[in-house]
Design a protein around this motif. Structure first.
Motif, PDB file in Angstrom:
ATOM      1  N   ILE A  96       0.843  -1.202   0.000  1.00 40.78           N
ATOM      2  CA  ILE A  96       0.000   0.000   0.000  1.00 40.78           C
ATOM      3  C   ILE A  96       0.879   1.253   0.000  1.00 40.78           C
ATOM      4  O   ILE A  96       0.583   2.246  -0.673  1.00 40.78           O
ATOM      5  CB  ILE A  96      -0.956  -0.014   1.205  1.00 40.78           C
ATOM      6  N   VAL A  97       1.981   1.202   0.742  1.00 42.45           N
ATOM      7  CA  VAL A  97       2.931   2.321   0.751  1.00 42.45           C
ATOM      8  C   VAL A  97       3.591   2.451  -0.621  1.00 42.45           C
ATOM      9  O   VAL A  97       3.750   3.562  -1.145  1.00 42.45           O
ATOM     10  CB  VAL A  97       4.001   2.127   1.845  1.00 42.45           C
ATOM     11  N   ALA A 100       1.367   4.211  -2.948  1.00 48.43           N
ATOM     12  CA  ALA A 100       1.349   5.646  -2.664  1.00 48.43           C
ATOM     13  C   ALA A 100       2.591   6.323  -3.225  1.00 48.43           C
ATOM     14  O   ALA A 100       2.524   7.448  -3.744  1.00 48.43           O
ATOM     15  CB  ALA A 100       1.249   5.876  -1.155  1.00 48.43           C
ATOM     16  N   GLU A 124       7.715   6.861   6.313  1.00 48.18           N
ATOM     17  CA  GLU A 124       6.883   6.717   5.113  1.00 48.18           C
ATOM     18  C   GLU A 124       6.736   8.042   4.379  1.00 48.18           C
ATOM     19  O   GLU A 124       6.848   8.110   3.146  1.00 48.18           O
ATOM     20  CB  GLU A 124       5.503   6.181   5.479  1.00 48.18           C
ATOM     21  N   THR A 160      -0.352   6.761   4.587  1.00 51.84           N
ATOM     22  CA  THR A 160      -1.344   5.690   4.452  1.00 51.84           C
ATOM     23  C   THR A 160      -2.068   5.357   5.754  1.00 51.84           C
ATOM     24  O   THR A 160      -3.188   4.835   5.713  1.00 51.84           O
ATOM     25  CB  THR A 160      -0.696   4.406   3.908  1.00 51.84           C
ATOM     26  N   THR A 161      -1.454   5.645   6.898  1.00 48.35           N
ATOM     27  CA  THR A 161      -2.062   5.263   8.177  1.00 48.35           C
ATOM     28  C   THR A 161      -2.884   6.372   8.821  1.00 48.35           C
ATOM     29  O   THR A 161      -3.347   6.210   9.951  1.00 48.35           O
ATOM     30  CB  THR A 161      -0.983   4.797   9.168  1.00 48.35           C
ATOM     31  N   THR A 189      -4.910   7.520  -0.783  1.00 44.40           N
ATOM     32  CA  THR A 189      -3.821   6.572  -0.512  1.00 44.40           C
ATOM     33  C   THR A 189      -3.922   5.989   0.895  1.00 44.40           C
ATOM     34  O   THR A 189      -2.925   5.527   1.460  1.00 44.40           O
ATOM     35  CB  THR A 189      -2.457   7.266  -0.694  1.00 44.40           C
ATOM     36  N   LEU A 190      -5.114   5.994   1.457  1.00 47.59           N
ATOM     37  CA  LEU A 190      -5.311   5.489   2.810  1.00 47.59           C
ATOM     38  C   LEU A 190      -5.327   3.961   2.841  1.00 47.59           C
ATOM     39  O   LEU A 190      -5.777   3.314   1.901  1.00 47.59           O
ATOM     40  CB  LEU A 190      -6.640   6.012   3.375  1.00 47.59           C
ATOM     41  N   CYS A 191      -4.857   3.407   3.945  1.00 41.84           N
ATOM     42  CA  CYS A 191      -4.836   1.958   4.134  1.00 41.84           C
ATOM     43  C   CYS A 191      -6.218   1.479   4.564  1.00 41.84           C
ATOM     44  O   CYS A 191      -6.766   1.948   5.567  1.00 41.84           O
ATOM     45  CB  CYS A 191      -3.799   1.594   5.193  1.00 41.84           C
TER      46      CYS A 191
END
Length: 281
Positions: A96-97, A100, A124, A160-161, A189-191
């Motif tokens: 996921i990162v 992004a 990140e 993302t977090t 781009t959120l988890c």
């Protein structure tokens, strides 16, 4: 009277952290491994890795074997440095990162000024800014990012977090100056794993006397969960079962206790915390 403990459905490592830890441990069975920075933001997990001989280094000068890139990712120049030094490495960057990072690069290539909603000091976020290039900035408030003239073409993404309501508030503040922009892009781009935990944590906070969030003080998503739960009830961050004792007044009198966790908390640690809660009179 025994306390009723309500556990969140999604606990323990998220897939990205599980992948990073398992990949690194597997590699360490056959060769010395050094993590460039902490592999994940949890001291308990880092201590477990160190017990297996997996050392944390903060400079490639100290690498004496296979280098593991953390789940949070690194600036692109680190890969060049690894190749230049002839160092072998494993890349445990969360998928996921990595996505992004790709989004940040694409937006920069299209000529946007890229804003990253997130903590500028977080590993990140540093990696995202590196991909976005010189026309980029990160922060947790509009005032900390823009102090003068606004860019005409703006793209926004987030660490993302972070939680969706935080990003929405940030974007909403920016859009109060909408007429000053010619073009605005918003990349989500959120988890999804963090988002689900946040929704369930809010439900727990609304239906229990207290929520215990098992996580490390350095974990961004664990701290966000505590803050979010406190919007609906009462919550506290707990990093080990040793923090569960009869001196904690709110916990001592609570009849129902919700338990959730950050994405880098191992299941065995969560089980220890739950056992300690259930042993309280």
């Amino acid at each position: 009277m025994a306390k009723l403990v309500k556990k969140a459905a999604e606990l323990g490592f998220c897939p990205g952290v599980a992948r990073a830890v398992e990949t690194t441990m597997r590699a360490a069975r056959s060769t010395p491994v050094f993590t460039l920075g902490r592999l994940v933001h949890n001291d308990v997990v880092v201590s477990e890795l160190e017990a297996m001989g997996i050392a944390v280094i903060h400079s490639l000068d100290d690498a004496r074997g296979l280098v593991a890139i953390s789940a949070h990712g690194v600036p692109a120049q680190v890969y060049h440095q690894l190749q230049h030094r002839g160092l072998k490495f494993i890349d445990t960057t969360c998928p996921i990162v990595r996505k992004a990072q790709q989004v940040a690069s694409q937006l920069a290539s299209e000529g946007y000024f890229v804003v990253v909603y997130g903590d500028p000091g977080h590993a990140e976020v540093k990696g995202l800014l590196d991909r976005a290039g010189p026309k980029s900035k990160a922060g947790l408030s509009v005032s900390s990012i823009f102090r003068g003239r606004l860019p005409k073409r703006l793209a926004i993404l987030s660490q993302t977090t972070r939680l969706s309501h935080e990003v929405q508030a940030f974007v909403g503040e920016l859009l109060t100056s909408l007429e000053k922009f010619q073009d605005i892009r918003i990349a989500v781009t959120l988890c999804s794993h963090v988002a689900r935990r946040a929704r369930e944590a809010a439900s727990l906070a609304s239906s229990t006397d207290l929520v215990v969030v098992v996580g490390d003080p350095q974990s961004s998503n664990s701290n966000r969960l505590v803050e979010w739960c406190n919007q609906f009830g009462y919550a506290r961050l707990v990093s080990s079962a040793n923090m569960i004792d009869g001196e904690w007044q709110e916990l001592r009198v609570a009849q129902t206790v919700g338990v959730t966790s950050g994405t880098s908390s191992p299941n065995w640690l969560i089980d220890e915390v739950i056992d300690a809660i259930e042993r309280l009179d």
